[in-house]
Design an enzyme around this catalytic site. Structure first.
Site, PDB file in Angstrom:
ATOM      1  N   LYS A 147       0.836  -1.212   0.000  1.00 10.26           N
ATOM      2  CA  LYS A 147       0.000   0.000   0.000  1.00 10.26           C
ATOM      3  C   LYS A 147       0.866   1.256   0.000  1.00 10.26           C
ATOM      4  O   LYS A 147       0.414   2.333  -0.375  1.00 10.26           O
ATOM      5  CB  LYS A 147      -0.945   0.013   1.208  1.00 10.26           C
ATOM      6  CG  LYS A 147      -2.160  -0.879   1.044  1.00 10.26           C
ATOM      7  CD  LYS A 147      -3.291  -0.524   1.999  1.00 10.26           C
ATOM      8  CE  LYS A 147      -3.007  -0.848   3.438  1.00 10.26           C
ATOM      9  NZ  LYS A 147      -2.871  -2.277   3.728  1.00 10.26           N
ATOM     10  N   GLY A 190      -7.265  -0.784  14.007  1.00  7.26           N
ATOM     11  CA  GLY A 190      -7.496  -0.760  12.574  1.00  7.26           C
ATOM     12  C   GLY A 190      -7.197   0.568  11.904  1.00  7.26           C
ATOM     13  O   GLY A 190      -7.068   0.636  10.687  1.00  7.26           O
TER      14      GLY A 190
END
Lengths: 85, 846
Positions: free
Chosen positions: B88, B411
């Site tokens: 990413k 998260g």
């Protein structure tokens, strides 16, 4: 041209095999081996292409990890829309 | 790029990766903030930053030329990732440069266009800010219970701090909650219940030393790739390291585990109790640790489910948080039904696998690390399940020492740093303090220089997230402002909250303000959209799961008229508080005059100076000696505020992040990796904390000095079933979650064509057995219905997860397959966090 470098981690018994496999891919060079780690560069037209090539590494038998170290995208023609900053 | 430049860039790339492989990257990358480096060929200026995506908190070095980000390098000096990023990372630059960046304010004149891509017109900042301010002030003055703020675990620390101060001290409202309620609240409440402090005792360094990893409802391989990389590296060390993966579906994480235990939903509660029962009945627990450190409790049981709006007014709802002390013998008695045979029958996991896992915890020499995320937290008994994991680590003494510990993963990049540590929850003040606690309010008033009693107006907690959206749907919220989130996609029960039926259409009457960087589903419901700076377009800070705070520097300017979020909040605050007083002083100036000049409509200093000033005020909460009155309250009320000590702002820039508590030893600020563990501060142990508050020499070399009576609580929590169970009408459990390529609702990653192509659409993973039963094939479109709503989606049997028969999975990143239309908004009664993992659905081919 987008130039990026990665450290690809492998299982100990398949390091050489992975190096050969990756070296055969367009835009990919394996520069050195350090234990179970490979030093790899990718040269591709865009970040998108670079990402695709790198993401495919994880599907190569013997690869246990794909780590991006550096990505230079100053020449990616798809970046930098003409908006004043 | 000319040949010379290309050769230079490639040589740089090779050298950096070579050094990373050898572990010597730090010497090569070393980055002085904002400095040009490497001679004329390099050209770019370098800035330290933290990845914008997940909760790992990986450091990156941004290189900038001509106000454009041209490269990113893993930051070797950030200990969370030591120079390595996941794939990413390719897109960290690209997320800034999407064609559809929002660059001017937008206003909706006709509320009937909500829910469509139409209806927003361009406006000036002045018009937008005047409108937002007028609506906020009108609601505030008329009935402040009808205003709401929804913030985020992606909002940088100082921004969250300033927002909390404005809302809590300026507006005297607690109607603020973060999207972290949807992911971390069960972990937070459990931390507070068990340890009386919201934090993990261990750190990412445990990944490098554990002998056994146990993942509970966590697809780390996709959701936390860099941490999973450390886990697999440890496994490959050749020292017999094992990994057990527990979940309700098989994932990419399971694929590399030594053993995968697939259990029936909610029976994780029973599995943990089964391990505890084995330890206790066979006297395989750490007796010295139990005697020195633990107390035992049980809590309210048969607490029902928070599905209906009036749950908190029911008897079960009112008593759900109750606990009472029990003896160790009584605890053992409560565990006794959880035999391997009983739990095997309940869970579907073979008894021999349960025994093998229990033996791991029984081995006094094994260093065991448990890791968990949303499978545990987004659970109708999420707080209980967090408790049950702590119970087995506490009984076995496997906590707070290198390689050993229960570790709750996060998260979002700063769910810990901002939502939790700053306290943008409806019941919190900064630094773990609670609005309901009088001494906490007095302490906060001292730090913020407020008249004594000023915060008594907010002693009752406000609306938690689900309540906020339920009330909005009923027409009881007049003003909602959201930032750094995409609630119209990420909230459960969207059929209700987006007003898609004949009832509950309050969203169309609520005045909604959305701070955003790209068009999203949430902007489609906004009355005003404020275009804001993204990531390194301003300076900020993230706090990750291992208590690490790191600064990302401003590297480039935002596009067009986009502005720093904090500027927009300040501009609205100065208008709304105009004419208001705190004591005899102008309210806005008293709260924010140290950073903002309201006459100039701008900050007094640059990004660095503004952030530093906010940080230094925030830092007083954990350094009360900097404020005489705060220090007096800290001592008289025994608040132990220094226990979470933060360092001066510039230390974080120097060190590329520090892990709190950060202690000054002989003039050097040092991190703490292992909380409550006695040992040298320089080696990462909590030397200063134990010496100041604790008792050295206890079992395991730890002292839980923040816990009541210095004893964490083992709380017995039984198995109770999911809120709904499959029946003839809704025969499947539906699970939703995240996959590697797309992060959360896809607002950032779906701007990226390649990521989108890698995973072009959300697919419903169905087992071959269920496909046969349903008469569907790969690629068929199906309609998924629940008691809450429905969505259409394409079936796949070769998806990224492999659910067992009776369970199906789809991710939530895609707007076009809006799975949350059908997901229940039933929440854990203790943490108020929704259960996204167990909605019962029917599936039919369309």
């Amino acid at each position: 041209m987008v130039i990026s470098s990665l450290v690809v981690e492998t299982t100990p018994e398949r390091t050489d095999e992975v190096a050969r496999e990756l070296s055969g891919r367009a835009g990919v060079e394996v520069h050195e081996t350090n234990g179970c780690k490979l030093v790899v560069t990718i040269e591709a037209d865009t970040v998108d292409d670079s990402h695709r090539i790198a993401s495919d590494f994880i599907g190569v038998a013997g690869v246990t990890g794909v780590n991006l170290v550096y990505a230079n995208f100053e020449d990616d023609p798809s970046l930098y829309p003409d908006v004043a900053r | 790029m000319d040949i010379t430049r290309r050769q230079f860039v490639k040589a740089t790339a090779v050298a950096l990766a070579s050094a990373a492989a050898a572990g010597t990257l730090s010497s090569l990358v070393g980055c002085a903030s904002g400095s040009a480096q490497g001679g004329a060929q390099a050209e770019g200026q370098k800035f330290t930053a933290v990845c914008r995506f997940c909760g790992c908190g990986c450091g990156v070095i941004c290189e900038v030329r001509d106000n454009k980000l041209i490269s990113v390098t893993g930051d070797p000096d950030n200990e969370s990732n030591r120079g390595l990023n996941c794939v990413k990372g390719y897109y960290l630059g690209k997320i800034l440069y999407g064609d559809d960046r929002l660059t001017v304010p937008l206003i909706r004149d006709d509320a009937s266009t909500k829910g469509t891509a139409e209806g927003l017109r361009e406006a000036t900042w002045d018009e937008a800010l005047e409108l937002v301010s007028a609506k906020l002030k009108e609601t505030w003055k008329a009935d402040k219970s009808r205003l709401a703020f929804w913030l985020s675990g992606q909002q940088p620390i100082t921004e969250g701090y300033a927002c909390a101060k404005f809302i809590k001290a300026g507006l005297l409202s607690n109607n603020v909650d973060p999207n972290a309620r949807l992911c971390m609240a069960s972990a937070v409440v459990s931390f507070m219940n068990v340890f009386q402090t919201d934090e993990p005792a261990g750190s990412y360094a445990d990944l490098d030393e554990a002998d056994v990893f146990v993942t509970w409802g966590a697809n780390m391989a996709e959701a936390h790739p860099m941490l999973y990389s450390r886990l697999t590296a440890r496994k490959l060390s050749g020292e017999g390291v094992r990994h057990y993966d527990l979940g309700t579906i098989t994932t990419r994480t399971s694929a590399s585990a030594d053993k995968t235990l697939i259990f029936k939903p909610n029976t994780d509660l029973a599995i943990a109790n089964c391990i505890a029962n084995h330890l206790v009945q066979n006297k395989l627990y750490d007796e010295a640790f139990v005697n020195d450190h633990l107390q035992f409790k049980q809590g309210a049981e048969n607490i029902g489910n928070a599905t209906m709006d009036d749950y908190e007014q029911t008897e079960a709802g009112k008593t759900a948080e109750n606990v009472s002390a029990i003896t160790f013998e009584e605890y053992a008695e409560r565990l006794s039904p959880y035999t391997f045979e009983y739990v095997s029958e309940l869970s579907g996991v073979p008894a021999e696998d349960l025994r093998e896992l229990a033996e791991v915890f029984a081995d006094p020499d094994a260093k065991v690390m448990s890791l968990w995320t949303m499978g545990v937290n987004q659970h109708n008994r999420g707080t209980w399940m967090n408790h049950n994991i702590y119970n087995i680590h506490l009984l076995s003494g496997k906590i707070a020492r290198p390689g050993c510990g229960p570790f709750s993963l996060t998260g979002q990049p700063t769910a810990c740093g901002t939502a939790r540590e700053v306290g943008t929850f409806c019941h919190r003040l900064p630094a773990d303090l609670l609005v309901a606690n009088e001494q906490h309010r007095r302490f906060t008033e001292a730090v913020w220089d407020l008249p004594e009693g000023h915060l008594d107006a907010i002693k009752a907690p406000g609306m938690h997230t689900v309540k906020m959206f339920r009330e909005m749907s009923k027409g009881n919220i007049d003003f909602l402002w959201s930032a750094h989130n995409n609630w119209a996609q990420s909230m459960p029960n969207l059929t209700r909250f987006l007003g898609m039926g004949d009832e509950n259409r309050g969203i169309f009457d609520t005045f909604i303000v959305v701070n955003e960087v790209y068009p999203t589903l949430s902007t489609q419901y906004a009355d005003v959209v404020l275009p804001v700076a993204l990531w390194v377009e301003r300076e900020g800070q993230f706090g990750n799961a291992e208590r690490r705070t790191a600064v990302f520097e401003k590297a480039v300017d935002p596009p067009g008229e986009a502005k720093w979020d904090l500027w927009a909040f300040m501009e609205v605050a100065r208008r709304v508080l105009d004419g208001e007083k705190i004591g005899d002083k102008d309210a806005f100036d008293h709260l924010f005059g140290f950073i903002y000049d309201k006459d100039a409509a701008d900050f007094k200093g640059d990004d660095r100076e503004t952030n530093r000033a906010l940080w230094e005020e925030y830092r007083v909460f954990s350094n009360p000696s900097l404020n005489e009155q705060a220090q007096a309250i800290n001592e008289s009320a025994k608040l132990k505020m220094e226990a979470k000590q933060l360092a001066p702002y510039d230390e974080y820039l120097t060190h590329h992040g520090l892990t709190w508590p950060v202690r000054e030893v002989d003039g050097t600020w040092m991190s703490t990796k292992w909380r409550f563990a006695d040992g040298a501060q320089a080696d990462g142990f909590d030397e200063v904390g134990v010496a100041t508050y604790g008792t050295p020499g206890l079992a395991g070399g730890v002292s839980f000095y923040k816990s009541t009576d210095m004893r964490p609580s083992v709380v017995f929590r039984p198995y109770e079933p999911p809120a709904e169970e499959p029946d003839e009408e809704y025969p499947f459990y539906f699970v939703t979650g995240r996959l590697l390529e797309h992060w959360h609702t896809g607002t950032l990653t779906r701007r990226v064509p390649e990521l989108d192509r890698a995973l072009p659409e959300a697919l419903l993973n169905v087992s071959p057995e269920d496909c046969e039963k349903l008469g569907v094939l790969d690629g068929d479109m199906v309609r998924v219905r629940s008691r809450f709503g429905q969505f259409d989606i394409k079936v796949s049997t070769a998806g990224r997860t492999e659910p067992p028969a009776g369970v199906v999975f789809a991710p939530f990143f895609a707007e076009e397959a809006l799975v949350n239309l059908a997901v229940q908004d039933t929440y854990c009664p203790l943490s108020k966090e929704p259960d996204y993992k167990k909605t019962c659905v029917s599936i039919e081919k369309i």
